[in-house]
Design a protein around this motif. Sequence first.
Motif, PDB file in Angstrom:
ATOM      1  N   ALA A  97       6.240  -2.858  -2.637  1.00 31.76           N
ATOM      2  CA  ALA A  97       5.655  -3.858  -1.747  1.00 31.76           C
ATOM      3  C   ALA A  97       6.744  -4.562  -0.963  1.00 31.76           C
ATOM      4  O   ALA A  97       7.861  -4.747  -1.450  1.00 31.76           O
ATOM      5  CB  ALA A  97       4.864  -4.883  -2.549  1.00 31.76           C
ATOM      6  N   VAL A  98       6.393  -4.948   0.263  1.00 36.91           N
ATOM      7  CA  VAL A  98       7.248  -5.809   1.066  1.00 36.91           C
ATOM      8  C   VAL A  98       6.489  -7.110   1.276  1.00 36.91           C
ATOM      9  O   VAL A  98       5.391  -7.102   1.842  1.00 36.91           O
ATOM     10  CB  VAL A  98       7.597  -5.165   2.427  1.00 36.91           C
ATOM     11  N   VAL A  99       7.049  -8.207   0.777  1.00 40.15           N
ATOM     12  CA  VAL A  99       6.408  -9.511   0.945  1.00 40.15           C
ATOM     13  C   VAL A  99       6.936 -10.124   2.233  1.00 40.15           C
ATOM     14  O   VAL A  99       8.128 -10.407   2.354  1.00 40.15           O
ATOM     15  CB  VAL A  99       6.693 -10.425  -0.262  1.00 40.15           C
ATOM     16  N   GLY A 134      10.613   8.185   2.596  1.00 41.01           N
ATOM     17  CA  GLY A 134      10.774   9.224   1.572  1.00 41.01           C
ATOM     18  C   GLY A 134       9.485   9.581   0.859  1.00 41.01           C
ATOM     19  O   GLY A 134       9.526  10.190  -0.206  1.00 41.01           O
ATOM     20  N   GLY A 135       8.342   9.197   1.427  1.00 37.74           N
ATOM     21  CA  GLY A 135       7.075   9.510   0.775  1.00 37.74           C
ATOM     22  C   GLY A 135       6.568   8.415  -0.144  1.00 37.74           C
ATOM     23  O   GLY A 135       5.520   8.557  -0.788  1.00 37.74           O
ATOM     24  N   THR A 136       7.287   7.329  -0.206  1.00 36.06           N
ATOM     25  CA  THR A 136       6.868   6.196  -1.038  1.00 36.06           C
ATOM     26  C   THR A 136       5.685   5.474  -0.390  1.00 36.06           C
ATOM     27  O   THR A 136       5.676   5.257   0.819  1.00 36.06           O
ATOM     28  CB  THR A 136       8.043   5.202  -1.179  1.00 36.06           C
ATOM     29  N   GLU A 137       4.685   5.115  -1.206  1.00 37.89           N
ATOM     30  CA  GLU A 137       3.573   4.319  -0.676  1.00 37.89           C
ATOM     31  C   GLU A 137       3.993   2.853  -0.664  1.00 37.89           C
ATOM     32  O   GLU A 137       4.236   2.265  -1.718  1.00 37.89           O
ATOM     33  CB  GLU A 137       2.313   4.502  -1.519  1.00 37.89           C
ATOM     34  N   VAL A 138       4.062   2.290   0.524  1.00 42.76           N
ATOM     35  CA  VAL A 138       4.541   0.921   0.684  1.00 42.76           C
ATOM     36  C   VAL A 138       3.378   0.022   1.096  1.00 42.76           C
ATOM     37  O   VAL A 138       2.652   0.337   2.036  1.00 42.76           O
ATOM     38  CB  VAL A 138       5.647   0.840   1.764  1.00 42.76           C
ATOM     39  N   THR A 139       3.204  -1.081   0.366  1.00 41.61           N
ATOM     40  CA  THR A 139       2.177  -2.056   0.715  1.00 41.61           C
ATOM     41  C   THR A 139       2.840  -3.275   1.341  1.00 41.61           C
ATOM     42  O   THR A 139       3.716  -3.894   0.734  1.00 41.61           O
ATOM     43  CB  THR A 139       1.375  -2.482  -0.533  1.00 41.61           C
ATOM     44  N   SER A 149      -1.707 -11.119  10.199  1.00 45.61           N
ATOM     45  CA  SER A 149      -0.321 -10.649  10.071  1.00 45.61           C
ATOM     46  C   SER A 149      -0.252  -9.189   9.633  1.00 45.61           C
ATOM     47  O   SER A 149       0.809  -8.571   9.700  1.00 45.61           O
ATOM     48  CB  SER A 149       0.438 -11.526   9.070  1.00 45.61           C
ATOM     49  N   LEU A 150      -1.381  -8.661   9.173  1.00 42.21           N
ATOM     50  CA  LEU A 150      -1.381  -7.302   8.633  1.00 42.21           C
ATOM     51  C   LEU A 150      -1.881  -6.260   9.624  1.00 42.21           C
ATOM     52  O   LEU A 150      -1.881  -5.062   9.344  1.00 42.21           O
ATOM     53  CB  LEU A 150      -2.225  -7.268   7.349  1.00 42.21           C
ATOM     54  N   GLU A 151      -2.302  -6.725  10.792  1.00 42.62           N
ATOM     55  CA  GLU A 151      -2.867  -5.780  11.766  1.00 42.62           C
ATOM     56  C   GLU A 151      -1.839  -4.745  12.230  1.00 42.62           C
ATOM     57  O   GLU A 151      -2.113  -3.540  12.221  1.00 42.62           O
ATOM     58  CB  GLU A 151      -3.429  -6.537  12.978  1.00 42.62           C
ATOM     59  N   LEU A 152      -0.652  -5.214  12.640  1.00 41.91           N
ATOM     60  CA  LEU A 152       0.348  -4.272  13.125  1.00 41.91           C
ATOM     61  C   LEU A 152       0.831  -3.333  12.014  1.00 41.91           C
ATOM     62  O   LEU A 152       0.909  -2.120  12.239  1.00 41.91           O
ATOM     63  CB  LEU A 152       1.518  -5.017  13.792  1.00 41.91           C
ATOM     64  N   PRO A 153       1.141  -3.851  10.815  1.00 34.79           N
ATOM     65  CA  PRO A 153       1.513  -2.925   9.738  1.00 34.79           C
ATOM     66  C   PRO A 153       0.449  -1.849   9.490  1.00 34.79           C
ATOM     67  O   PRO A 153       0.788  -0.682   9.286  1.00 34.79           O
ATOM     68  CB  PRO A 153       1.654  -3.833   8.507  1.00 34.79           C
ATOM     69  N   ARG A 154      -0.814  -2.240   9.562  1.00 36.00           N
ATOM     70  CA  ARG A 154      -1.886  -1.268   9.321  1.00 36.00           C
ATOM     71  C   ARG A 154      -1.922  -0.246  10.454  1.00 36.00           C
ATOM     72  O   ARG A 154      -2.047   0.956  10.209  1.00 36.00           O
ATOM     73  CB  ARG A 154      -3.238  -1.981   9.170  1.00 36.00           C
ATOM     74  N   TYR A 155      -1.749  -0.725  11.677  1.00 41.10           N
ATOM     75  CA  TYR A 155      -1.715   0.164  12.839  1.00 41.10           C
ATOM     76  C   TYR A 155      -0.576   1.173  12.706  1.00 41.10           C
ATOM     77  O   TYR A 155      -0.694   2.332  13.127  1.00 41.10           O
ATOM     78  CB  TYR A 155      -1.561  -0.681  14.111  1.00 41.10           C
ATOM     79  N   HIS A 191       0.166   0.661   4.077  1.00 37.51           N
ATOM     80  CA  HIS A 191      -0.855  -0.052   3.307  1.00 37.51           C
ATOM     81  C   HIS A 191      -0.631  -1.548   3.484  1.00 37.51           C
ATOM     82  O   HIS A 191       0.501  -1.987   3.665  1.00 37.51           O
ATOM     83  CB  HIS A 191      -0.755   0.315   1.828  1.00 37.51           C
ATOM     84  N   THR A 192      -1.687  -2.308   3.395  1.00 35.68           N
ATOM     85  CA  THR A 192      -1.545  -3.755   3.580  1.00 35.68           C
ATOM     86  C   THR A 192      -2.420  -4.494   2.569  1.00 35.68           C
ATOM     87  O   THR A 192      -3.365  -3.929   2.005  1.00 35.68           O
ATOM     88  CB  THR A 192      -1.989  -4.190   4.997  1.00 35.68           C
ATOM     89  N   GLY A 193      -2.095  -5.753   2.342  1.00 28.69           N
ATOM     90  CA  GLY A 193      -2.900  -6.577   1.450  1.00 28.69           C
ATOM     91  C   GLY A 193      -2.462  -8.024   1.530  1.00 28.69           C
ATOM     92  O   GLY A 193      -1.386  -8.338   2.069  1.00 28.69           O
ATOM     93  N   LEU A 194      -3.323  -8.904   1.015  1.00 32.37           N
ATOM     94  CA  LEU A 194      -2.962 -10.313   0.926  1.00 32.37           C
ATOM     95  C   LEU A 194      -2.230 -10.516  -0.402  1.00 32.37           C
ATOM     96  O   LEU A 194      -2.741 -10.143  -1.465  1.00 32.37           O
ATOM     97  CB  LEU A 194      -4.215 -11.184   0.997  1.00 32.37           C
TER      98      LEU A 194
END
Lengths: 320, 320
Positions: A163-165, A181-186, A194-200, A204-207
């Motif tokens: 995760a990236v906070v 490297g294939g890692t799933e990053v949230t 604030s999560l719209e651009l990361p999702r675009y 993965h995104t979350g609160l």
Amino acid sequence: MRAVVVRNGRLRAVNDLPEVVPQASEALLRVRLAGICSTDLEIVRGYAGFEGVLGHEFVADVEDVGGEVDPAWIGRRVVATINIGCGRCAECLANGPEHCAQRTVLGIHNRDGAFAEYLRLPVSNLMPVPEAVADEAAVFTEPLAAALRIREQIAVHPTARTAVVGPGRLGLLVGQVLALGGTEVTMLGRSAASLELPRYLGLHTGLAVEYADNSFDLVVEATGNESGFEQSLRLVRPQGTLVLKSTFAGASTIDLTKLVVGEIRVVGSRCGPFAPALRLLAEDTIPVTDSIDAEYPLAEAEQAFAHAARPGVRKVLLRP
Amino acid sequence: MRAVVVRNGRLRAVNDLPEVVPQASEALLRVRLAGICSTDLEIVRGYAGFEGVLGHEFVADVEDVGGEVDPAWIGRRVVATINIGCGRCAECLANGPEHCAQRTVLGIHNRDGAFAEYLRLPVSNLMPVPEAVADEAAVFTEPLAAALRIREQIAVHPTARTAVVGPGRLGLLVGQVLALGGTEVTMLGRSAASLELPRYLGLHTGLAVEYADNSFDLVVEATGNESGFEQSLRLVRPQGTLVLKSTFAGASTIDLTKLVVGEIRVVGSRCGPFAPALRLLAEDTIPVTDSIDAEYPLAEAEQAFAHAARPGVRKVLLRP
């Protein structure tokens, strides 16, 4: 010369700075484009006690060179690393200038920066920009290198719950770099907006508050403020790794119990390697230009900084 | 049964606890000798919110066993690891009980401890004590294992400038363990008196405040209180390693700037391996008994704790 300076804790655009003259081993750089970073905002708030010309993210043309420099540099479009070491101490000789005790840091510590028409830097700090990389991408080389620094410090496991906070300027680059490297990053934020651009961008995104304690193996704190550490420490699992990327003015109150009992590894992380950053930009692997929110002339630096400080805003550029 | 308990935030010696009955897979242990640790003092101050019988450093005889346990255990003199996991989760199966989310911890979390005539523990936690190791040394197995944990987590370079901040109970063991590979270890304290025993044991010593910033490659924080972190962070060099061993009640106010800009690595460190600790004790490589300051019966636990809390005092033992 026009420039953006911090004086007596206040930001201002000025047009009366003396001409910049390159010294021996240095180049005179004419700035094409520069970027405002959270560290710049923190410096205006008092971080690092800096006074002078701000700015350390830029792309420029070499306009002239000082003594002992190959004139072939003149005319090249370049980016530049921001630490200038003494070049003589054991640290400089063994590892480079990043942790030299006598170093200056462009626009951060004892050296005028890039929010100006001109600046000077040792040619050993310069790196030519490949033709395929536009100015609007090249200006992200420094923060992209800072994101890549994490991959120099720790192994990013492809299976690590990561995760990236803080999905802001730097956090977004960090998330994209960790995902390579294939890692799933949230990407974790405080608001849905604030999560719209990361999702675009396919992340993965979350609160952050909706995730249970210990949800991640690797957490990168990139909020740029003191609230981020506590949230990040909460989210990392026992024996997990917490990388700190934020530099800000002020102290944090922290309960260290989880850090000790959970045997967390904390890794401070700062400047990174430019060559791989330029490779990624040339390949267009990291779509950095989606982060550009606005561009201002130097004379409107106060408006530019106010814009950059608004919640959810990412990259604001300054064009001399 | 006689025991030392924490109830409503107060320490007291009692003699009315019910008989301890070993469950399936458990042993009934009759305590020979137990040691007071800084964590015990912190628990009385509210750390970990524990209520019940205190104590997690001890040596005991197996007096009886529960169902499914080989009766050959009866009569053996043992020490025991202090974490009891669920035994079924992925963490327990892969790495053992130390970081099981459902674990109990002897005398620290949801499990009565060793400041008592008797306690019960799974036989999988027990380790027989070699005959060569006296009770007065065996009682140091748990903290010595905790010191050895650092060597499981990081490479201790023989050439690393190494300091232990806090020359107390645990710090002294940490210093001796880090020095085993030829590393020069400096024990740093706040008073000259606190450095007498470390010096007698052959370690380098100094007053922490007299050392310049960034003096050490590796710093271990073992003060047991919140002042230690700031001092330790000051002393570790950029890109150095800071190991945290202290658990205490309360929060620390920390300027994280150096941690990030200096790219410090911080490693939380807790429980360690018993087998190498017993080997070192059997070889008499670590002269632990020099640290014993006093011994009290269980009934005088309040005096024993007051004694253990005095500045400069190291190990105070309780004998049922």
